[in-house]
Design a protein around this motif. Structure first.
Motif, PDB file in Angstrom:
ATOM      1  N   VAL A 124     -10.760 111.563  54.807  1.00 38.57           N
ATOM      2  CA  VAL A 124     -11.407 110.249  54.665  1.00 38.57           C
ATOM      3  C   VAL A 124     -12.451 110.244  53.529  1.00 38.57           C
ATOM      4  CG1 VAL A 124     -12.887 108.529  55.798  1.00 38.57           C
ATOM      5  CG2 VAL A 124     -10.847 109.369  56.961  1.00 38.57           C
ATOM      6  N   GLU A 183       2.095 101.177  65.887  1.00 40.89           N
ATOM      7  CA  GLU A 183       2.491  99.908  65.263  1.00 40.89           C
ATOM      8  C   GLU A 183       3.170  98.981  66.281  1.00 40.89           C
ATOM      9  OE1 GLU A 183       4.145  99.060  60.847  1.00 40.89           O
ATOM     10  OE2 GLU A 183       5.623  99.865  62.238  1.00 40.89           O
ATOM     11  N   ILE A 235       7.752 104.751  58.414  1.00 33.75           N
ATOM     12  CA  ILE A 235       6.688 105.596  58.959  1.00 33.75           C
ATOM     13  C   ILE A 235       7.204 106.520  60.064  1.00 33.75           C
ATOM     14  CG2 ILE A 235       4.776 104.061  58.343  1.00 33.75           C
ATOM     15  CD1 ILE A 235       4.835 103.023  61.237  1.00 33.75           C
ATOM     16  N   VAL A 287      -0.020 101.853  58.522  1.00 31.79           N
ATOM     17  CA  VAL A 287      -0.110 100.971  59.693  1.00 31.79           C
ATOM     18  C   VAL A 287      -1.308 100.033  59.549  1.00 31.79           C
ATOM     19  CG1 VAL A 287      -0.616 100.882  62.178  1.00 31.79           C
ATOM     20  CG2 VAL A 287       1.067 102.519  61.298  1.00 31.79           C
ATOM     21  N   ALA A 288      -2.443 100.598  59.127  1.00 30.84           N
ATOM     22  CA  ALA A 288      -3.672  99.804  59.081  1.00 30.84           C
ATOM     23  C   ALA A 288      -3.660  98.763  57.975  1.00 30.84           C
ATOM     24  CB  ALA A 288      -4.881 100.732  58.924  1.00 30.84           C
ATOM     25  N   LEU A 294      -8.268 117.957  57.448  1.00 32.11           N
ATOM     26  CA  LEU A 294      -8.663 116.937  58.429  1.00 32.11           C
ATOM     27  C   LEU A 294     -10.057 116.399  58.097  1.00 32.11           C
ATOM     28  CD1 LEU A 294      -8.105 115.406  61.089  1.00 32.11           C
ATOM     29  CD2 LEU A 294      -9.226 117.283  62.295  1.00 32.11           C
ATOM     30  N   ARG A 301      -4.573 117.671  65.613  1.00 32.47           N
ATOM     31  CA  ARG A 301      -5.041 117.058  64.357  1.00 32.47           C
ATOM     32  C   ARG A 301      -4.290 115.767  64.034  1.00 32.47           C
ATOM     33  NH1 ARG A 301      -6.173 122.518  62.477  1.00 32.47           N
ATOM     34  NH2 ARG A 301      -3.949 122.830  62.238  1.00 32.47           N
ATOM     35  N   SER A 302      -3.017 115.669  64.458  1.00 36.67           N
ATOM     36  CA  SER A 302      -2.235 114.450  64.158  1.00 36.67           C
ATOM     37  C   SER A 302      -2.958 113.217  64.669  1.00 36.67           C
ATOM     38  CB  SER A 302      -0.867 114.489  64.831  1.00 36.67           C
ATOM     39  OG  SER A 302      -0.216 115.686  64.581  1.00 36.67           O
ATOM     40  N   ARG A 310      -9.095 108.707  62.736  1.00 33.44           N
ATOM     41  CA  ARG A 310     -10.130 108.622  61.694  1.00 33.44           C
ATOM     42  C   ARG A 310      -9.731 107.658  60.583  1.00 33.44           C
ATOM     43  NH1 ARG A 310     -12.210 114.886  60.721  1.00 33.44           N
ATOM     44  NH2 ARG A 310     -13.257 115.116  62.738  1.00 33.44           N
ATOM     45  N   THR A 311      -8.440 107.707  60.212  1.00 25.27           N
ATOM     46  CA  THR A 311      -7.977 106.850  59.123  1.00 25.27           C
ATOM     47  C   THR A 311      -7.990 105.380  59.549  1.00 25.27           C
ATOM     48  OG1 THR A 311      -6.600 108.668  58.354  1.00 25.27           O
ATOM     49  CG2 THR A 311      -6.124 106.490  57.438  1.00 25.27           C
ATOM     50  N   LEU A 312      -7.497 105.105  60.755  1.00 15.15           N
ATOM     51  CA  LEU A 312      -7.514 103.718  61.245  1.00 15.15           C
ATOM     52  C   LEU A 312      -8.951 103.203  61.325  1.00 15.15           C
ATOM     53  CD1 LEU A 312      -4.885 103.920  64.166  1.00 15.15           C
ATOM     54  CD2 LEU A 312      -4.545 102.929  61.887  1.00 15.15           C
ATOM     55  N   ALA A 364       2.584 107.098  64.622  1.00 16.24           N
ATOM     56  CA  ALA A 364       2.329 105.874  63.861  1.00 16.24           C
ATOM     57  C   ALA A 364       3.274 104.737  64.247  1.00 16.24           C
ATOM     58  CB  ALA A 364       2.391 106.163  62.358  1.00 16.24           C
ATOM     59  N   PRO A 365       4.598 104.996  64.351  1.00 12.42           N
ATOM     60  CA  PRO A 365       5.475 103.906  64.804  1.00 12.42           C
ATOM     61  C   PRO A 365       5.090 103.412  66.199  1.00 12.42           C
ATOM     62  CG  PRO A 365       6.781 105.730  63.930  1.00 12.42           C
ATOM     63  CD  PRO A 365       5.360 106.214  64.000  1.00 12.42           C
ATOM     64  N   ALA A 378      -1.089 106.396  59.079  1.00 14.71           N
ATOM     65  CA  ALA A 378      -2.128 105.545  59.657  1.00 14.71           C
ATOM     66  C   ALA A 378      -2.605 104.526  58.624  1.00 14.71           C
ATOM     67  CB  ALA A 378      -3.297 106.394  60.146  1.00 14.71           C
ATOM     68  N   CYS A 415       0.119 112.310  58.578  1.00 15.24           N
ATOM     69  CA  CYS A 415      -0.417 111.452  59.654  1.00 15.24           C
ATOM     70  C   CYS A 415      -1.444 110.467  59.105  1.00 15.24           C
ATOM     71  CB  CYS A 415      -1.032 112.298  60.764  1.00 15.24           C
ATOM     72  SG  CYS A 415       0.221 113.097  61.782  1.00 15.24           S
ATOM     73  N   PHE A 428     -11.497 104.153  59.626  1.00 15.07           N
ATOM     74  CA  PHE A 428     -12.027 103.931  58.274  1.00 15.07           C
ATOM     75  C   PHE A 428     -11.517 102.619  57.684  1.00 15.07           C
ATOM     76  CE2 PHE A 428     -11.093 104.343  53.685  1.00 15.07           C
ATOM     77  CZ  PHE A 428     -12.395 104.264  53.213  1.00 15.07           C
ATOM     78  N   VAL A 429     -10.209 102.411  57.764  1.00 12.88           N
ATOM     79  CA  VAL A 429      -9.634 101.218  57.134  1.00 12.88           C
ATOM     80  C   VAL A 429     -10.105  99.943  57.839  1.00 12.88           C
ATOM     81  CG1 VAL A 429      -7.508 100.006  56.490  1.00 12.88           C
ATOM     82  CG2 VAL A 429      -7.602 102.511  56.376  1.00 12.88           C
ATOM     83  N   TRP A 430     -10.114  99.984  59.164  1.00 11.60           N
ATOM     84  CA  TRP A 430     -10.504  98.787  59.922  1.00 11.60           C
ATOM     85  C   TRP A 430     -12.013  98.669  60.073  1.00 11.60           C
ATOM     86  CZ3 TRP A 430      -6.298  99.978  64.130  1.00 11.60           C
ATOM     87  CH2 TRP A 430      -5.053  99.508  63.666  1.00 11.60           C
ATOM     88  N   ILE A 464      -6.184 112.947  65.641  1.00  7.20           N
ATOM     89  CA  ILE A 464      -7.526 112.755  65.080  1.00  7.20           C
ATOM     90  C   ILE A 464      -7.435 112.217  63.648  1.00  7.20           C
ATOM     91  CG2 ILE A 464      -9.704 113.902  64.491  1.00  7.20           C
ATOM     92  CD1 ILE A 464      -9.184 115.853  66.798  1.00  7.20           C
ATOM     93  N   ALA A 465      -6.484 112.741  62.865  1.00  9.37           N
ATOM     94  CA  ALA A 465      -6.307 112.246  61.490  1.00  9.37           C
ATOM     95  C   ALA A 465      -5.932 110.764  61.519  1.00  9.37           C
ATOM     96  CB  ALA A 465      -5.229 113.052  60.764  1.00  9.37           C
ATOM     97  N   THR A 466      -5.072 110.415  62.464  1.00  8.16           N
ATOM     98  CA  THR A 466      -4.648 109.015  62.604  1.00  8.16           C
ATOM     99  C   THR A 466      -5.838 108.138  62.991  1.00  8.16           C
ATOM    100  OG1 THR A 466      -2.442 109.747  63.264  1.00  8.16           O
ATOM    101  CG2 THR A 466      -3.050 107.493  63.854  1.00  8.16           C
TER     102      THR A 466
END
Ligand SMILES: [Zn+2]
Lengths: 371, 223
Positions: A66, B46, A354, A110-111, A62, B75-76, B82-84, B42-43, A107, A103, B86-88, B78-80
């Protein structure tokens, strides 16, 4: 995001994510060219426990994901916008660890709106054979040999596979029925007081010992398990290492009971010989009996000097060519996941969507999850 | 301000929160069960974005419940998140997940000036926290979160699914006996706090328990 993938770039840029055990890996490939292979390992955090602790590995994934992703993009000099597809290990592996990578990968999909491939970790180990600019990793760039097998040996798995097509036809010929070989190394290293990880410690000490001084059992080699080439027994190509670990513990106890210091180097050498002997002989047997002419070695135990030596010798005598990729591609990593993802795209196979679930016991016949 | 809120400390849920929407909630979803986060989250997100006609660029802030909750599910989310984030390239904050239930209590007719919130921690234990409530204010956390046996909780009314499970040993509120932390409520808490200029947490998970790993003792020698 589901359905057949419309365009098939000739050299797709694929980002691969791996989190099935204790390595958080992000790799990026363009077709068969490796751009980066970034790995963050939680191995140090497992040392005091003498083995991988799933919860500790999951927590580390976790926190590492990133930063590892960021570093990989930086090293490859690409942006997420450039990426054509994302690939992620969805099994087999530790359930909680897989969950983090899956996960995060979803993400990411999706992003960015990029297609996502849910990939089999074991088949991905074979995928590194397809990366070029790595001499001896496989045959010609982007092509695997015709009659290919793969011997995967690590802390998490011990398998022999037949690969007819890396994108849709992989068969499990044999596997361990209990501990993985690397796990046996860790447990025996603990018995011998050699620390973690056990593989390198035993390999090193074994060089000073006499492998013939003690004979340890080779699991599942009795005729009732082996059968014959015509009438195969139930475990002809399978391994078992739990009995071997018990035999080592018994042996050490016997020395101690007699008030003698256990000959640690000899025990290490004899243990290693038992492991390597049974792995290589059964792997070569499986290859010979399935017309396999090229075999690729994968997994962290590929670093073991004796395994490479003996498997190499036995392959030569059997007329089989052994391919050993560079070690950083043998251990778990994201590049292998990306490499397999690129092959799937080039073969016109659609992404996984997904909505899939990670599968800790995903069979090798599932190369990628269908949408 | 448009907030994407995620919580997977018990069920999986996500919500779009905006100060211009009625009661702050643009849209939200949550699952019934506590074990399918990886498949549905995630779905769900979306669909949520598509349904509201927004993209990552439209989102101002991402918030995630940081637990406490069963680790893998927690964690599912939080991982989601954090990733969103970061990307956005969006700011990411954490909120203590039990705050979601506390807000629902405060907004209900069952509201009392001091109460506990509890969720299922498995292994016969609950995650819990203690709140005080003043008229017109957000519930204020004064103790916790903790993990422990239901029978050891302070003698106060208890709200949430953790209370429902152990109604025999604590003062469980019946109407809240199955209530789980929900992203819609959590996002409302976040909106209120951000609007009031209050600080939020970072996205570090509140595990409350160590990993179960045992450091092996020295091997027993024969003799
Ligand atoms: Zn592996």
């Amino acid at each position: 995001m589901s359905g057949p993938y419309p365009e098939q770039p000739k050299q797709p840029l694929v980002l691969g994510i791996e989190s099935s055990c204790d390595e958080t890996g992000v790799g990026i490939v363009r077709g068969t060219t490796l751009l980066t292979n970034t790995v963050s390992s939680s191995m140090d955090e497992h040392v005091r426990f003498g083995g991988v602790i799933p919860e500790i590995a999951s927590r580390a994934h976790l926190d590492a994901f990133v930063p590892t992703l960021q570093e990989a993009l930086h090293e490859a000099g690409v942006t997420l916008e450039d990426v054509d597809a994302i690939a992620v290990t969805s099994g087999p592996g530790l359930a909680g660890a897989l969950m983090v990578g899956v996960c995060a990968a979803k993400a990411l999909a999706v992003a960015t709106g990029k297609p996502l491939y849910a990939i089999n970790h074991l088949v991905a180990h074979v995928g590194v054979g397809l990366l070029d600019s790595k001499p001896d990793a496989g045959a010609a760039a982007g092509q695997l040999p015709q009659n290919l097998g793969a011997l995967l040996v690590s802390g998490g798995h011990t398998e022999i596979l037949r690969i007819r097509s890396i994108t849709d036809d992989v068969e499990l010929l044999g596997s361990t029925i209990d501990d993985a070989a690397g796990e046996a190394y860790d447990k025996v290293a603990r018995i011998l007081g050699l620390g973690y990880p056990g593989g390198p410690a035993i390999d090193k000490l074994a060089r000073q010992g006499n492998p013939k001084s003690i004979r340890f059992p080779r699991g599942l080699t009795q005729p009732k398990y082996m059968g014959t080439a015509e009438e195969k027994g139930p475990h002809r190509y399978d391994w078992s290492f739990s009995g071997l670990k018990t035999a080592v513990a018994r042996c050490v106890e016997q020395f101690e009971a007699r008030g003698e210091e256990a000959p640690v180097a000899d025990i290490a050498a004899a243990f290693q010989e038992a492991v390597v002997d049974v792995i290589s002989s059964k792997a070569v047997l499986a290859c010979k009996e399935h017309g396999i002419t090229d075999v690729l070695l994968g997994g962290g135990v590929a670093a073991n000097s004796r395994l490479r030596e003996l498997t190499g010798q036995r392959c030569v005598s059997a007329g089989i060519k052994l391919h050993v990729p560079p070690l950083d591609l043998c251990t778990d990593n994201g590049a292998m996941v990306a490499a397999l993802g690129a092959q799937l795209i080039m073969a016109g196979i659609g992404p996984s969507g997904i909505a899939f679930a990670p599968d800790s016991s995903m069979p090798v016949t599932t190369v990628s999850v269908a949408a | 301000m448009l907030i994407l809120a995620i919580d997977t400390s018990a069920v999986a849920s996500a919500a779009l929160i905006s100060d211009v929407a009625m009661e702050g909630v643009v849209d939200s979803f949550s699952t019934e069960d506590t074990r399918s986060h990886a498949e549905v989250l995630a779905p769900g997100i979306e669909k949520l974005l598509a349904g509201a006609g927004v993209t990552g660029a439209d989102i101002d802030v991402i918030v995630t419940g940081v637990g406490p909750g069963p680790f893998t599910g927690l964690r599912s989310g939080i991982a989601t998140a954090r990733t969103l984030a970061f990307v956005w390239n969006k700011p990411l904050y954490g909120l203590m997940s039990l705050d979601a239930i506390a807000l629902e209590v405060a907004e209900s007719t069952a509201a009392v000036s001091e109460f506990l919130v509890a969720t299922d921690a498995r292994r016969k234990e609950v995650y819990w926290a203690r709140y005080v409530l003043e008229e017109g204010q957000l519930p204020q956390l004064i103790d916790g979160p903790h993990v422990g046996f239901a029978s050891d909780l302070p003698d106060l009314p208890v709200f949430g699914a953790g209370a429902g499970l152990y109604a025999d040993v604590l003062r469980a509120d019946e109407d809240f006996a199955e209530t789980q932390p929900d992203a819609a409520s959590l996002g409302q808490v976040a909106l209120a706090r951000l609007t009031a200029g209050q600080e939020l947490l970072d996205s570090t998970p509140l595990y409350l328990r160590e990993s179960d790993a045992q450091v092996p003792g020295p091997r027993k020698r024969a003799l």
